[in-house]
Write a protein that holds these residues in place. Sequence first.
Motif: not given
Length: 220
Positions: A10-11, A160-164, A123-124
């Motif tokens: 997220g940077a 994205r699945l890994d943005d939870d 952001r994410l």
Amino acid sequence: MRLILVGAPGAGKGTQARMLGEQLQIPHISTGDLLRSAIQRGTLVGLQAKAYMEAGELVPDPIMIRVLEERLREPDCANGFILDGFPRTLSQASYLNTLLERLQTPIEAVVSIEVERDVIIERLSHRLICPSCHRNYNEKTDQPRVQGVCNVCGSGLTHRLDDDAVTVMHRLDVYLREIAPLKEFYRVDGLLRSIDGNASPQVVEERILASLPGTARTKG
Ligand code: AMP
């Protein structure tokens, strides 16, 4: 120009790598995108990587090294590249040094994009991605022209699945565990530049360009 971007999830590495790639006319290589596309295509690498990615864990080095080496040997990398998401560990960095020494094409700069943790989480939680061309969007700050549709290729956008929230926290912890020795590795070589990433993509891009060795800025 052979450039590495490092920074927390997220940077803004993906956004900057895309913009800099267009500016400098070199390919943007995101190992995360390579893995997501391997998963979509159902390849062996995709099958091996999937569970690690969904858990926010690093994919084992032997898999990553194979993925990267294959990509770097493609002809479009001959004049340079921007690495986004590789290396993530000291052992990946030292493997990369050995590989590039063999090819006589050393890394010229390593840019660390620094962003505060609460900005990253914000952001994410609003990030959208295009599963086809990998362009990133943000539901608040960088919306597509048509809601839910990629500007570039017209595909439907997804999270994205890994943005939870839980996986994001874990990915940040993994990043913090690995980043200090990695930055030290490149600081010792005189390659590291730290850039404040708490600004608009255009301002951050300017800061990065200003930090690069002279030749990069004269192109494009
Ligand atoms: P990214 O798109 O860079 O946020 O990467 C998404 C996920 O892909 C990471 O959380 C890891 O599971 C995996 N990944 C990407 N690049 C690497 C790497 N260089 N080493 C290990 N795992 C990686």
